[in-house]
Enzyme design. Sequence first.
Site, PDB file in Angstrom:
ATOM      1  N   GLY A  43     -97.956 -32.069 -36.175  1.00  0.00           N
ATOM      2  CA  GLY A  43     -97.145 -31.859 -34.976  1.00  0.00           C
ATOM      3  C   GLY A  43     -97.229 -32.927 -33.908  1.00  0.00           C
ATOM      4  N   ASP A  99     -99.745 -31.483 -29.960  1.00  0.00           N
ATOM      5  CA  ASP A  99     -98.351 -31.184 -29.628  1.00  0.00           C
ATOM      6  C   ASP A  99     -98.275 -30.025 -28.641  1.00  0.00           C
ATOM      7  OD1 ASP A  99     -99.292 -29.376 -31.526  1.00  0.00           O
ATOM      8  OD2 ASP A  99     -97.511 -29.458 -32.798  1.00  0.00           O
ATOM      9  N   ASP A 102    -101.710 -23.340 -27.583  1.00  0.00           N
ATOM     10  CA  ASP A 102    -101.215 -21.975 -27.404  1.00  0.00           C
ATOM     11  C   ASP A 102    -102.423 -21.054 -27.169  1.00  0.00           C
ATOM     12  OD1 ASP A 102     -99.806 -19.593 -27.559  1.00  0.00           O
ATOM     13  OD2 ASP A 102     -99.314 -19.753 -29.674  1.00  0.00           O
ATOM     14  N   LYS A 130     -99.022 -24.047 -23.434  1.00  0.00           N
ATOM     15  CA  LYS A 130     -98.480 -22.681 -23.356  1.00  0.00           C
ATOM     16  C   LYS A 130     -99.583 -21.782 -22.811  1.00  0.00           C
ATOM     17  CE  LYS A 130     -95.777 -21.253 -26.986  1.00  0.00           C
ATOM     18  NZ  LYS A 130     -95.545 -20.595 -28.309  1.00  0.00           N
ATOM     19  N   PHE A 151     -91.290 -19.517 -28.775  1.00  0.00           N
ATOM     20  CA  PHE A 151     -91.521 -20.367 -29.933  1.00  0.00           C
ATOM     21  C   PHE A 151     -90.589 -21.577 -29.856  1.00  0.00           C
ATOM     22  CE2 PHE A 151     -91.077 -21.758 -34.330  1.00  0.00           C
ATOM     23  CZ  PHE A 151     -92.418 -21.934 -34.637  1.00  0.00           C
ATOM     24  N   ASP A 158     -92.726 -27.775 -35.616  1.00  0.00           N
ATOM     25  CA  ASP A 158     -91.915 -27.306 -36.751  1.00  0.00           C
ATOM     26  C   ASP A 158     -91.708 -25.803 -36.788  1.00  0.00           C
ATOM     27  OD1 ASP A 158     -94.666 -26.665 -37.444  1.00  0.00           O
ATOM     28  OD2 ASP A 158     -93.893 -26.234 -39.450  1.00  0.00           O
TER      29      ASP A 158
END
Length: 189
Positions: A43, A99, A102, A130, A151, A158
């Site tokens: 990513g 990337d 989360d 996030k 998302f 991806d």
Amino acid sequence: MNNDIERVLYSEADIAAAAQRIGAQLAQDYAGKTPILLSVLKGAILWTVDVMRAMDEYAEIEFIDVSSYHGGVESAGTITLRTDLTTDVKGRDIIILEDIVDTGRTLKYMVELLEQRGAASIKVASLLDKKEGRVVDIDVDYIGFDVPNEFVVGYGLDYKDLYRNLPYVGILKPAVYTAEDSATLNGQD
Ligand code: 5GP
């Protein structure tokens, strides 16, 4: 492929500006230190090349492949080390290029791994943070954008290994991951 995107969150120009800003900041903060830029596959590849080109300072590049997602839209919670880095990190300054952070589980796993191996310092430069998704207590040092709890795909990120080559970050239409007969996921787009 563009048709599968509901909304663009960060344009190519927005991302280029963020990479410039963080690359310049890293050059300043790591002057004379020759850090290792540790890119998290797959990513962070686009983010890595843009940030490293904006960093006018000596640096080495390494890769690690750590996975917590298994092709879906929810974090699996179990971390797998698929490809280890090839350099001894003992006594080195490490900048992890991510990337997106989360839950923070992937990052925590990598930080602990690098600490065990004796890295002198570990900082994190992530395109996206996030924060709402955070489950473990871990901070990102250099943030491109604070992203809402949705998302997102594109610019390295991806869904089922697709959409990484979009030059921007956007929100995928829910129909793409709910409908099994999506044209894109059948490779027809
Ligand atoms: P964490 O361990 O922090 O929950 O997850 C980090 C990894 O999960 C990221 O490197 C990325 O691969 C994946 N991930 C988390 N949120 C998203 C998202 O919104 N979109 C995509 N495509 N991947 C995500």
